[in-house]
Design an enzyme around this catalytic site. Structure first.
Site, short mmCIF file in Angstrom:
data_model
loop_
_atom_site.label_atom_id
_atom_site.label_comp_id
_atom_site.label_asym_id
_atom_site.label_seq_id
_atom_site.Cartn_x
_atom_site.Cartn_y
_atom_site.Cartn_z
N HIS A 1 0.82 -1.23 0.00
CA HIS A 1 0.00 0.00 0.00
C HIS A 1 0.85 1.27 0.00
O HIS A 1 0.31 2.37 0.07
CB HIS A 1 -0.94 0.02 1.21
CG HIS A 1 -1.87 -1.15 1.28
ND1 HIS A 1 -2.64 -1.55 0.20
CD2 HIS A 1 -2.16 -2.02 2.29
CE1 HIS A 1 -3.37 -2.62 0.56
NE2 HIS A 1 -3.08 -2.92 1.82
N ALA A 2 2.18 1.13 -0.03
CA ALA A 2 3.03 2.32 -0.04
C ALA A 2 3.09 2.91 -1.45
O ALA A 2 3.22 2.18 -2.44
CB ALA A 2 4.43 1.96 0.43
#
Ligand SMILES: [Zn+2]
Length: 313
Positions: free
Chosen positions: A121-122
């Site tokens: 999710h970065a």
């Protein structure tokens, strides 16, 4: 000993305290593998932290500086959903180093597992959903720079869509992103992956494995990657607190075997990372991840009969 290389560092723990993300899982997996003699001490490799130069292949200089100097805004920390600490930053740099090592080992030996990472999710300039830097993307950019892999496929089976992965590689024809996840769950919006399998709430083993199998085979046949990165999330499990799919332990193990067997058939190296897992009972999360490692080991052994015979002689 098993040819499967396992990558682990005691400082993988994100030091989150009483948090829904059980980051002590990395240590518990490591200890369990040794205690049950599923692995020997010499099967483990200890990673170095990723070089900033490598992290900067994916992330902006501004985001890297904020993480390293502890100057995230309140909003940025809220989006990350983990309390900021120096230990947390050290742990994610190590996880990225571990995924680089896993990719390099996979390219040499066929399969390797980072007992950490999968922080999908970065984004380049911000973190979210417990993910500060995208270890898998950093590793992909590193091996591409090494010249050892050009075309890489990401197979992401975490219950949450790999939004960071999709965004980072959206314009890159050399990286194929496949995400199978629960449609009605975080993240929202979901930037498009190369292939997104949006599963309905409550989807079980048969529906999930049918969808994954078809998309995986098609993707491998048409894209013919030099390397696959497999994110073996434990959170499609039916008792996961942050997931709404309904896979059984057996179904998750079949999922792992499917990925390892289809890639072995085609002689494509696979680097594994763990990604999420929030089972009501932590023991289930540990078991699901350990099963992934055992499936990797079994497929690797069976695919290398001559090496195994030589090792046993
Ligand atoms: Zn997840």
């Amino acid at each position: 000993m098993a040819p499967l290389k396992l990558i682990y560092h005691p400082a993988y723990d994100l030091h989150l305290g009483a948090h829904v993300f059980p980051s002590q899982k990395y240590r518990l997996i490591y200890e369990r593998l040794l205690r049950e003699e599923l692995a020997a001490p010499e099967d483990f490799l200890v990673p170095e932290p990723a070089a900033d130069e490598d992290v900067l292949r994916v992330h902006t200089a501004d985001w890297v500086r904020k993480l390293k100097t502890g100057t995230l805004s309140v909003g940025e920390v809220m989006k990350l959903e983990v309390p900021y600490s120096k230990e947390f930053v050290d742990a994610v740099w190590l996880a990225a180093g571990g995924s680089i090592l896993a990719a390099r080992q996979a390219l040499r030996h066929g399969l390797a597992v980072n007992i950490g990472g999968g922080f999908h999710h970065a984004f380049p300039s911000h973190g979210e959903g417990f993910c500060a830097i995208h270890d898998v993307a950093v590793a992909i950019r590193r091996v591409q720079a090494d010249g050892t892999a050009r075309k890489v496929m990401v197979v992401d089976t975490d219950v949450h869509q790999g939004n960071g992965t999709a965004a980072i590689f959206s314009d890159d024809p050399n990286v194929f992103t496949l995400s199978i996840h629960q449609e009605h769950n975080y993240p929202e919006p979901k930037p498009p992956s190369t292939v997104d399998l949006h599963m309905p709430d409550g989807a079980g083993d048969a529906e999930y494995l049918g969808a994954l199998s078809a998309a995986l085979e098609r993707g491998l046949n048409e894209f013919t990657p030099d390397l696959v990165f497999y994110l073996g999330g434990a959170d499609p499990f039916h008792e996961d607190m942050l997931g709404g799919l309904a896979l059984s332990l057996e179904g998750l193990a079949r999922r792992d075997r499917l990925v390892f067997e289809e890639t072995r058939k085609r002689a494509i190296p696979v680097a594994v990372t763990l990604a999420g897992g929030y089972a009501r009972h932590l023991e289930d999360t540990i078991r699901i991840h350990v099963n992934t490692l055992l499936a990797a080991r079994d497929v690797l052994r069976n695919a290398l009969p001559q090496e195994r015979r030589a090792g046993e002689a």
